[in-house]
Scaffold this active site. Structure first.
Site, PDB file in Angstrom:
ATOM      1  NE  ARG A 282    -105.145 -13.839  -9.031  1.00  0.00           N
ATOM      2  CZ  ARG A 282    -103.687 -13.948  -8.761  1.00  0.00           C
ATOM      3  NH1 ARG A 282    -103.175 -14.778  -8.002  1.00  0.00           N
ATOM      4  NH2 ARG A 282    -102.891 -13.061  -9.268  1.00  0.00           N
TER       5      ARG A 282
ATOM      6  CG  ASP B 148     -92.488 -22.184  -6.907  1.00  0.00           C
ATOM      7  OD1 ASP B 148     -91.935 -23.301  -6.905  1.00  0.00           O
ATOM      8  OD2 ASP B 148     -92.144 -21.531  -7.569  1.00  0.00           O
TER       9      ASP B 148
HETATM   10  P1  IMP Z   1     -91.822 -18.244  -3.961  1.00  0.00           P
HETATM   11  O1  IMP Z   1     -91.278 -18.544  -5.498  1.00  0.00           O
HETATM   12  O2  IMP Z   1     -91.988 -19.087  -3.194  1.00  0.00           O
HETATM   13  O3  IMP Z   1     -91.219 -16.784  -3.842  1.00  0.00           O
HETATM   14  O4  IMP Z   1     -93.373 -17.990  -4.649  1.00  0.00           O
HETATM   15  C1  IMP Z   1     -93.782 -16.732  -5.068  1.00  0.00           C
HETATM   16  C2  IMP Z   1     -95.166 -16.776  -5.701  1.00  0.00           C
HETATM   17  O5  IMP Z   1     -95.105 -17.457  -7.184  1.00  0.00           O
HETATM   18  C3  IMP Z   1     -96.263 -17.626  -5.100  1.00  0.00           C
HETATM   19  O6  IMP Z   1     -97.044 -16.781  -4.109  1.00  0.00           O
HETATM   20  C4  IMP Z   1     -97.140 -17.668  -6.077  1.00  0.00           C
HETATM   21  O7  IMP Z   1     -97.886 -16.471  -6.157  1.00  0.00           O
HETATM   22  C5  IMP Z   1     -96.404 -17.835  -7.340  1.00  0.00           C
HETATM   23  N1  IMP Z   1     -96.313 -19.362  -7.750  1.00  0.00           N
HETATM   24  C6  IMP Z   1     -95.338 -20.358  -7.399  1.00  0.00           C
HETATM   25  N2  IMP Z   1     -95.519 -21.581  -7.941  1.00  0.00           N
HETATM   26  C7  IMP Z   1     -96.939 -21.255  -8.438  1.00  0.00           C
HETATM   27  C8  IMP Z   1     -97.894 -22.359  -9.343  1.00  0.00           C
HETATM   28  O8  IMP Z   1     -97.641 -23.310  -9.329  1.00  0.00           O
HETATM   29  N3  IMP Z   1     -98.806 -21.550  -9.625  1.00  0.00           N
HETATM   30  C9  IMP Z   1     -99.164 -20.117  -9.509  1.00  0.00           C
HETATM   31  N4  IMP Z   1     -98.378 -19.439  -8.686  1.00  0.00           N
HETATM   32  C10 IMP Z   1     -97.207 -19.973  -8.478  1.00  0.00           C
HETATM   33 MG    MG Z   2     -99.146 -15.350  -8.096  1.00  0.00          MG
END
Ligand code: IMP
Ligand code: MG
Length: 187
Positions: free
Chosen positions: A177, A114
């Site tokens: 989940r 994300d």
């Molecule tokens: P990051 O922002 O790339 O560090 O992602 C961190 C974590 O945010 C991911 O592993 C997910 O657990 C959570 N995440 C990000 N986007 C979503 C979403 O659309 N739905 C649910 N969890 C999300």
């Molecule tokens: Mg998560």
């Protein structure tokens, strides 16, 4: 059939949930990813699959069942201090008993890339702590439009725009989940 009463959250109505990627689409794409990853890594050496708890568990299990490379499965838990919708740059490994990965092949598996904070931080921790032979990063979903740091998964299943997704490991305050598909709530 989904048990609607069980899954209905106080502030979300499960009947509004839209399927974005069906179980069948996920299964097909996961097979393609497994084949690509099998091509990437030697078949006569162990591959350490590092699954990031909790979101990537469903994807990891389905992916490794489709792979032929001999794998060792490890789990790590990371903390990311943010709210339930956004992660922050403060990513730390909070629970792991990872073996020595020097001279090993490693695949990091997450549910979604994300902001990129988790992927970027984990890749740099692994690169700093070990002399890894080949290190790759795979996610089921790539939300490239939300990226705040310079990182991209080596492989991903699907690219999405800025939607908050649930299902197939992805959660909203811990729920959803166990949905067999990836969906989202239109605003
Ligand atoms: P990051 O922002 O790339 O560090 O992602 C961190 C974590 O945010 C991911 O592993 C997910 O657990 C959570 N995440 C990000 N986007 C979503 C979403 O659309 N739905 C649910 N969890 C999300
Ligand atoms: Mg998560």
């Amino acid at each position: 059939m989904i048990d609607i009463d069980f899954l209905n959250m106080p502030d979300r109505d499960i009947r509004e949930l839209q399927v974005l990627f069906s179980a069948e689409e996920i299964d097909k794409r996961t097979q393609e990813l497994a084949d690509i990853i099998d091509e990437e890594f030697p078949q006569d050496e162990p591959l350490y699959v590092i699954s990031i708890l909790k979101g990537s568990v469903l994807f990891t299990c389905d992916l490794i069942k489709k792979m032929r490379t001999p794998i060792q499965l490890e789990f790590i838990k990371v903390s990311s201090y943010g709210n339930e919708f956004k992660s922050t740059g403060n990513v730390k490994i909070i629970d792991s008993k990872i073996p020595n990965l020097n001279d090993q092949n490693v695949l990091i598996v997450d549910d979604i890339c994300d902001t990129g904070n988790t992927g970027k931080e984990l890749l740099s921790i692994f690169k700093n702590d070990y002399h890894i032979k080949k290190l790759k990063f795979v996610t089921l979903i790539n939300k490239r439009c939300n990226r705040v740091v310079d990182v991209d998964p080596d492989y991903y299943g699907f690219e999405v725009d800025d939607k908050f997704l649930v299902g197939y490991g992805l959660d909203y305050i811990g729920f959803y989940r166990n949905l067999p598909f990836v969906g989202w709530f239109p605003q």
